[in-house]
Scaffold this motif. Structure first.
Motif, PDB file in Angstrom:
ATOM      1  N   HIS A 192      15.970  16.610   4.640  1.00  0.00           N
ATOM      2  CA  HIS A 192      16.178  17.546   3.542  1.00  0.00           C
ATOM      3  C   HIS A 192      15.028  18.549   3.427  1.00  0.00           C
ATOM      4  N   GLY A 193      15.342  19.640   2.736  1.00  0.00           N
ATOM      5  CA  GLY A 193      14.335  20.656   2.524  1.00  0.00           C
ATOM      6  C   GLY A 193      14.675  21.522   1.326  1.00  0.00           C
ATOM      7  N   SER A 194      13.897  22.572   1.162  1.00  0.00           N
ATOM      8  CA  SER A 194      14.049  23.422  -0.021  1.00  0.00           C
ATOM      9  C   SER A 194      13.733  24.859   0.320  1.00  0.00           C
ATOM     10  N   TRP A 195      14.315  25.739  -0.464  1.00  0.00           N
ATOM     11  CA  TRP A 195      13.883  27.120  -0.515  1.00  0.00           C
ATOM     12  C   TRP A 195      12.916  27.195  -1.705  1.00  0.00           C
ATOM     13  N   ASP A 253       0.872  -1.175   0.000  1.00  0.00           N
ATOM     14  CA  ASP A 253       0.000   0.000   0.000  1.00  0.00           C
ATOM     15  C   ASP A 253       0.911   1.228   0.000  1.00  0.00           C
ATOM     16  N   ARG A 254       1.080   1.816  -1.180  1.00  0.00           N
ATOM     17  CA  ARG A 254       2.038   2.921  -1.308  1.00  0.00           C
ATOM     18  C   ARG A 254       1.467   4.247  -0.804  1.00  0.00           C
ATOM     19  N   THR A 255       0.202   4.253  -0.414  1.00  0.00           N
ATOM     20  CA  THR A 255      -0.315   5.480   0.208  1.00  0.00           C
ATOM     21  C   THR A 255       0.157   5.576   1.656  1.00  0.00           C
ATOM     22  N   LEU A 256       0.646   4.465   2.182  1.00  0.00           N
ATOM     23  CA  LEU A 256       1.209   4.478   3.532  1.00  0.00           C
ATOM     24  C   LEU A 256       2.645   4.979   3.437  1.00  0.00           C
ATOM     25  N   SER A 257       2.839   6.217   3.865  1.00  0.00           N
ATOM     26  CA  SER A 257       4.154   6.842   3.767  1.00  0.00           C
ATOM     27  C   SER A 257       4.460   7.530   5.075  1.00  0.00           C
ATOM     28  N   LYS A 258       5.702   7.503   5.454  1.00  0.00           N
ATOM     29  CA  LYS A 258       6.110   8.352   6.574  1.00  0.00           C
ATOM     30  C   LYS A 258       6.296   9.798   6.083  1.00  0.00           C
ATOM     31  N   ALA A 259       6.447   9.963   4.784  1.00  0.00           N
ATOM     32  CA  ALA A 259       6.558  11.304   4.163  1.00  0.00           C
ATOM     33  C   ALA A 259       7.531  12.186   4.931  1.00  0.00           C
ATOM     34  N   ASN A 260       8.720  11.632   5.228  1.00  0.00           N
ATOM     35  CA  ASN A 260       9.580  12.291   6.219  1.00  0.00           C
ATOM     36  C   ASN A 260      10.957  12.697   5.731  1.00  0.00           C
ATOM     37  N   THR A 261      11.227  12.581   4.430  1.00  0.00           N
ATOM     38  CA  THR A 261      12.621  12.644   3.992  1.00  0.00           C
ATOM     39  C   THR A 261      12.990  13.930   3.258  1.00  0.00           C
ATOM     40  N   HIS A 262      12.147  14.355   2.349  1.00  0.00           N
ATOM     41  CA  HIS A 262      12.469  15.543   1.551  1.00  0.00           C
ATOM     42  C   HIS A 262      11.173  16.270   1.238  1.00  0.00           C
ATOM     43  N   VAL A 263      11.326  17.537   0.897  1.00  0.00           N
ATOM     44  CA  VAL A 263      10.175  18.315   0.460  1.00  0.00           C
ATOM     45  C   VAL A 263      10.678  19.279  -0.606  1.00  0.00           C
ATOM     46  N   LEU A 264       9.999  19.295  -1.739  1.00  0.00           N
ATOM     47  CA  LEU A 264      10.431  20.145  -2.848  1.00  0.00           C
ATOM     48  C   LEU A 264       9.221  20.490  -3.713  1.00  0.00           C
ATOM     49  N   ARG A 265       9.409  21.449  -4.595  1.00  0.00           N
ATOM     50  CA  ARG A 265       8.298  21.867  -5.464  1.00  0.00           C
ATOM     51  C   ARG A 265       8.601  21.497  -6.916  1.00  0.00           C
ATOM     52  N   HIS A 266       7.593  20.928  -7.554  1.00  0.00           N
ATOM     53  CA  HIS A 266       7.679  20.707  -9.004  1.00  0.00           C
ATOM     54  C   HIS A 266       6.345  21.072  -9.637  1.00  0.00           C
ATOM     55  N   HIS A 267       6.395  21.811 -10.715  1.00  0.00           N
ATOM     56  CA  HIS A 267       5.177  22.236 -11.417  1.00  0.00           C
ATOM     57  C   HIS A 267       4.131  22.791 -10.429  1.00  0.00           C
ATOM     58  N   GLY A 268       4.613  23.617  -9.525  1.00  0.00           N
ATOM     59  CA  GLY A 268       3.695  24.293  -8.605  1.00  0.00           C
ATOM     60  C   GLY A 268       3.192  23.441  -7.460  1.00  0.00           C
ATOM     61  N   ARG A 269       3.545  22.158  -7.457  1.00  0.00           N
ATOM     62  CA  ARG A 269       3.092  21.293  -6.358  1.00  0.00           C
ATOM     63  C   ARG A 269       4.242  21.046  -5.395  1.00  0.00           C
ATOM     64  N   ILE A 270       3.975  21.199  -4.100  1.00  0.00           N
ATOM     65  CA  ILE A 270       4.992  20.898  -3.097  1.00  0.00           C
ATOM     66  C   ILE A 270       4.794  19.447  -2.671  1.00  0.00           C
ATOM     67  N   LEU A 271       5.853  18.655  -2.805  1.00  0.00           N
ATOM     68  CA  LEU A 271       5.773  17.216  -2.561  1.00  0.00           C
ATOM     69  C   LEU A 271       6.590  16.845  -1.323  1.00  0.00           C
ATOM     70  N   ALA A 272       5.936  16.135  -0.404  1.00  0.00           N
ATOM     71  CA  ALA A 272       6.625  15.574   0.769  1.00  0.00           C
ATOM     72  C   ALA A 272       6.906  14.108   0.449  1.00  0.00           C
ATOM     73  N   LEU A 273       8.174  13.725   0.532  1.00  0.00           N
ATOM     74  CA  LEU A 273       8.610  12.461  -0.067  1.00  0.00           C
ATOM     75  C   LEU A 273       9.290  11.533   0.935  1.00  0.00           C
ATOM     76  N   GLU A 274       9.065  10.268   0.710  1.00  0.00           N
ATOM     77  CA  GLU A 274       9.761   9.195   1.440  1.00  0.00           C
ATOM     78  C   GLU A 274       9.892   8.043   0.466  1.00  0.00           C
ATOM     79  N   GLU A 275      11.032   7.389   0.413  1.00  0.00           N
ATOM     80  CA  GLU A 275      11.375   6.569  -0.746  1.00  0.00           C
ATOM     81  C   GLU A 275      10.578   5.279  -0.927  1.00  0.00           C
ATOM     82  N   GLY A 276       9.784   4.880   0.026  1.00  0.00           N
ATOM     83  CA  GLY A 276       9.046   3.625  -0.142  1.00  0.00           C
ATOM     84  C   GLY A 276       7.625   3.803  -0.630  1.00  0.00           C
ATOM     85  N   SER A 277       7.239   5.041  -0.951  1.00  0.00           N
ATOM     86  CA  SER A 277       5.805   5.322  -1.065  1.00  0.00           C
ATOM     87  C   SER A 277       5.512   6.314  -2.180  1.00  0.00           C
ATOM     88  N   PHE A 278       4.218   6.660  -2.276  1.00  0.00           N
ATOM     89  CA  PHE A 278       3.805   7.730  -3.175  1.00  0.00           C
ATOM     90  C   PHE A 278       4.092   9.086  -2.514  1.00  0.00           C
TER      91      PHE A 278
END
Ligand SMILES: [Fe+2]
Length: 450
Positions: free
Chosen positions: A443-446, A103-128
């Protein structure tokens, strides 16, 4: 770093690794020094913050975003917000069903955050990815309109020339590696299986103007350890180590694999093409996690390493550029995949029982070989330091700013700190005291307004 770990409490739950227990907000924060008026936007960084107060490892806490909004010299607000994933309601949710479905909707979403095409994405490598807005409110999980079937790396690369976001997902079951290409308009336009011999932990990758680079390194998944509830990745003396170079619109048959000396790389600094070679700079560990199930074992030696991959001959040249330990590398966003002169990292002393000892922020000048270290003061340690170019500066230069959250173990408080990147030895140009500490994180972003 702050408190010596005790036997009862692991390092990642002590000192500034420990989670905070409140979501807070402060507005119009006092600024010591002067925030450059040209900086208008959001600085946001991840820190794992287990919602239950405990987690088995530093990497496994729930993602909490720490954001500070800067506008015309003012620190408009700071707030910390959890990424709203199902784990907050159900910390024991299982990602893998009894039938082996993820179930890739289960994410800790804890690793990086960045923006692409106006969307800010919170990312963790095992998930969506999870989408958040500029106020740090979670908007939901994305599978790119059903096109994403694999995990999505926490370290995608956004090409400054084309606006594409290039990524990958790795899995513990086949396909072990999937290459992912997202168009400048935010559509997942390619998801291609790349064949690798086994399931390795692939935390980062790299791009150049023409190629994507895959790091197939010998930290290998063990189902047996996973079944025992142990950390399921460990060093393998048998797996070998290789770097794959593939044209960015290519597929598995187009990957050229280069054998390298066994190592582990959490983070690439950057890659670029030069004179028929692909040059990759990376934060290099001689080994990692030698003892199965024990992430504190055998972290090896950390250094700054350069790989030169000759596309015509298939030969590899490896050299250590700096013997000192450094991690959390960043180059200017505008230089991702392009030749860089400068990189910004954190000086990290050798891992001690799995605990990274963060020192100052280091600027490396790859042209001169010189470096500058900013020490934040006794008992003060910085998280990842992000380079932000000055308005109108030459994209290859160091004209700009280095921003990060800095924790002071003397006061147990944190600040947002901005340095002048052209001279890292100078005092900070701006310091903003935050209403509560920001735990050590990733990780993070400006994210500029314009
Ligand atoms: Fe990372």
């Amino acid at each position: 770093m702050s408190t010596a770990p005790t036997e009862e409490i692991p390092f990642h739950l002590q000192g500034n690794f420990a989670p905070v227990d409140r979501e807070v907000e402060a507005t119009d924060l006092p600024v010591q020094g002067a925030l450059p008026p040209e900086l208008c936007g959001l600085y946001v960084r991840q820190a794992p913050n287990p919602v239950t107060g405990v987690s088995p490892h530093w990497f496994m806490g729930d993602g909490m975003l720490h954001g500070i909004r800067i506008e015309n010299g003012r620190a408009v607000w700071y707030r910390n917000r959890y990424v709203q994933t199902p784990y907050l309601e159900n910390p024991d949710a299982e990602r893998i069903s009894d039938t082996g479905e993820f179930d890739r909707t289960l994410s800790k979403a804890n690793t990086h955050v960045l923006r692409h095409h106006g969307r800010i994405l919170a990312l963790e490598e095992g998930s969506f990815p999870y989408v958040v807005n500029g106020e740090l409110e979670t908007q939901g999980c994305t599978d790119f309109d059903g096109r994403l079937r694999s995990a999505f790396s926490a370290h995608p690369k956004i090409c400054p020339k084309t606006g594409e976001m290039l990524s990958f997902g790795y899995g513990q079951l086949p396909p072990y590696l999937t290459y992912l290409r997202v168009s400048p308009e935010g559509e997942l336009v390619q998801a291609t299986e790349i064949e690798v011999p086994g399931p390795t932990m692939m935390h980062d990758f790299a791009i150049t103007e023409s190629y994507a680079l895959f790091l197939d390194l010998p930290v290998v998944f063990s189902l047996e350890d996973a079944m025992k509830g142990l950390m399921p990745f460990a060093w393998s003396d048998d797996y070998g180590a290789r770097i794959g170079v593939m044209p960015r619109t290519g597929g598995n048959a187009d990957v050229k694999w280069f054998e390298v000396e066994p190592c582990y790389i959490f983070h690439t600094v950057n890659a670029y093409e030069e004179a028929g070679r692909v040059v990759l700079d990376a934060c290099h560990n001689t080994e990692l996690w030698r003892k199965a199930g024990d992430m504190t074992s055998g972290d090896g030696k950390l250094s700054l390493r350069r790989f030169q991959l000759d596309l015509a001959s298939g030969s590899v040249k490896e050299e250590t550029l700096d013997e000192r330990g450094m991690e959390f590398p960043r180059v200017a966003d505008a230089l991702v995949g392009q030749k860089h002169r400068f990189a910004f990292t954190l000086r990290i002393d050798p891992m001690n029982e799995g605990e990274p000892a963060f020192r100052g922020a280091l600027k490396t000048d790859f042209r001169t070989g010189r470096s500058e270290l900013h020490e934040y003061g006794e008992g003060r340690a910085s998280g990842e330091a992000v380079f932000v170019p000055a308005a109108g500066s030459d994209p290859g230069s160091d004209e700009g700013y280095v921003m990060s959250y800095v924790y002071d173990e003397n006061t147990h408080e944190s600040e947002f700190v901005v340095l002048d990147a052209t001279d890292m030895t100078k005092d900070a140009i701006a310091r903003v005291k935050l209403p509560q500490r920001v735990p050590n994180g990733f990780h993070g972003s400006w994210i500029p307004d314009a």
